[in-house]
Scaffold this active site. Structure first.
Site, PDB file in Angstrom:
ATOM      1  N   ASP A   1       0.801  -1.360   0.049  1.00  0.00           N
ATOM      2  CA  ASP A   1      -0.120  -0.024   0.111  1.00  0.00           C
ATOM      3  C   ASP A   1       0.844   1.215  -0.098  1.00  0.00           C
ATOM      4  OD1 ASP A   1      -2.222  -1.742   0.347  1.00  0.00           O
ATOM      5  OD2 ASP A   1      -2.579  -1.185   2.285  1.00  0.00           O
TER       6      ASP A   1
ATOM      7  N   TYR B   1      -4.471 -10.918  -4.785  1.00  0.00           N
ATOM      8  CA  TYR B   1      -3.399 -12.053  -4.286  1.00  0.00           C
ATOM      9  C   TYR B   1      -2.511 -12.376  -5.199  1.00  0.00           C
ATOM     10  CZ  TYR B   1      -6.386 -12.135  -0.266  1.00  0.00           C
ATOM     11  OH  TYR B   1      -6.901 -11.769   1.141  1.00  0.00           O
TER      12      TYR B   1
END
Length: 453
Positions: A209, A360
């Protein structure tokens, strides 16, 4: 009012052992130099002409790198490496760099990998440790994921963890993880202090992030953006090939929209970016759905990126936390997909909506070359810091220099996309989306529409 931070770095004690690394103390001799504790980097490179206030030690970052004198005797060192939390491209590169630097540059021969995060320290799990040598780690950078395994939770069992560290006779622990991991590392360091032990705690910040405060860039971020841009290309092709095609892509970003914004800039094919930092409404004459309809009317297709943390203030009804202490979020991607379909069905407008969640796949990818380089240098700097007896330290990049950052300060807050900054301004230029998709801008600013006269 400006916020005051203390960037001073803690040390375990006096450094009195000559480093086994043969380096130079002078410039111009074509030999790599030691780094001294008098070399610093400022937080901000910006200056104001005519204003030059005195700079205090607490206001600058200490440069990372090998010191002439070290704290630990290399032959006595037992180093531990642990990776925690979610996967991120580059973890194996960092592990490899730490092992090789300790082994080849300092002669450390006892390096243990702690398996499955902090849970690897807890006796009830009986995971054991993994011996780490250059031969064992040489090729792990070619793999995604983490060679040591990872897990959330366990970091609050500080007494048990330090018990295990004592039994292993660890002198240093390298923690590869996000802010939850590093908060745990800080708690462990506090227990180490209470027991008056001499164990260096060195953190390598890990989050795709890119939301660690003060640090220029987290490792894995470049890879995440590159992979996300590939997904956007596929979403755009699907949308462009259909009648009123819409490509909706959900990307990582719990509290910060850096991946979403950078992906839009990298791909040049995104029309809307929805992030946690920028308020938006779905309905109404200036809501997102109206603007999406206008986009389809004029261009016949659209690509939308939504960060996973967007709209959580509206979606979360009951706050729950996972094992790592993170708030469990609702799935904004599927929620938005359903709302878009409902909106156009109600209007009798045919759309072809394709929803993609590649999270993912991105997290588990091997590091791209730019990240692999970054991880190598982070791992080297971490090894140098530990051998010098630095502790409660995170390694990061500030103004293109590798520095030591105090854990306590870095984990005290997160970095966010600035709605008024140049990154978001450039994102708006790339997407041509409205500056603010709310029906009452003043209500978005103050939070309550009824209070605005």
């Amino acid at each position: 009012m400006s916020v005051s931070y203390d960037f001073s770095i803690e040390e375990l004690g006096k450094r009195s052992i000559k480093s086994p690394m043969t380096m130079s103390k002078i410039r111009g001799d074509f030999i790599a130099n030691y780094v001294t504790d008098d070399e610093f980097v400022r937080l901000s490179a910006a200056v104001t002409l005519g204003v030059q206030a005195p700079i205090k030690r607490s206001q600058v970052f200490e440069c990372a790198g090998p010191r002439e004198f070290i704290y630990f005797m290399p032959q006595h060192v037992h180093a531990g490496i642990v990776s925690c939390g979610g996967l991120c491209p580059g973890i194996n590169d960092v592990i490899r760099a730490i092992v090789r630097c300790l082994w080849y540059r300092y002669g450390v021969r006892r390096i243990s990998g702690i398996r499955y995060g902090y849970k690897g320290f807890l006796p009830e799990y009986q995971y054991g440790t993994k011996e780490l040598t250059p031969d064992i780690v040489d090729d792990i950078h070619k793999l995604g994921g983490t060679f040591l395994g990872s897990a959330r939770g366990g970091g609050r069992e500080v007494a048990k963890i330090v018990d295990a560290m004592e039994k292993l006779n660890l002198n240093m622990l390298f923690t590869i993880g996000g802010d939850g991991t590093q908060r745990g590392s800080l708690d462990i360091a506090g227990e180490i202090d209470r027991r008056k032990l001499k164990i260096a705690m060195i953190g390598i910040p890990k989050t795709v992030d890119n939301d660690f405060s003060f640090i220029q860039k987290s490792f894995g971020f470049d890879t995440a953006v590159a992979k996300a841009a590939e997904v956007v290309t596929a979403a755009h092709m699907e949308a462009h090939s259909q009648i009123n095609g819409i490509g909706l892509v959900k990307l990582m970003g719990r509290e910060s929209g850096f991946i979403a914004a950078h992906t839009a800039l990298a791909s040049h094919e995104v029309n809307f970016v929805l992030v946690p930092e920028i308020p938006f409404e779905l309905n109404g004459p200036n809501g997102f759905l109206h603007h999406l309809e206008e986009r389809l009317r004029t261009r016949k297709h659209a690509v939308v990126i939504v960060a996973e943390g967007a709209m959580q203030d509206q979606l979360i009804r009951e706050v729950k936390k996972d094992a790592g202490g993170n708030i469990k979020m609702e799935d904004v991607g599927t929620y938005l997909k359903d709302k878009i379909q409902e909106y156009f069905d109600a209007k009798g407008i045919e759309i072809n909506l394709k929803y993609i969640d590649p999270s993912y796949m991105i997290r588990s990818a091997p590091a791209a070359p730019s990240d692999s380089i970054y991880c190598e240098r982070l791992g080297n700097a971490a090894a140098h810091a530990a051998m010098a007896g630095k502790t409660k330290v995170l390694i990061g990049l500030v103004n293109n220099e590798f520095v030591h950052l105090p854990m306590k300060v870095v984990v005290s807050q997160r970095s966010h996309v600035d709605p008024e900054g140049n990154l978001w301004r450039d994102t708006l230029d790339a997407t041509h989306q409205p500056i603010l998709m709310v029906n009452n801008p003043m209500g978005a600013i103050f939070g309550k529409e009824d209070d605005i006269g």
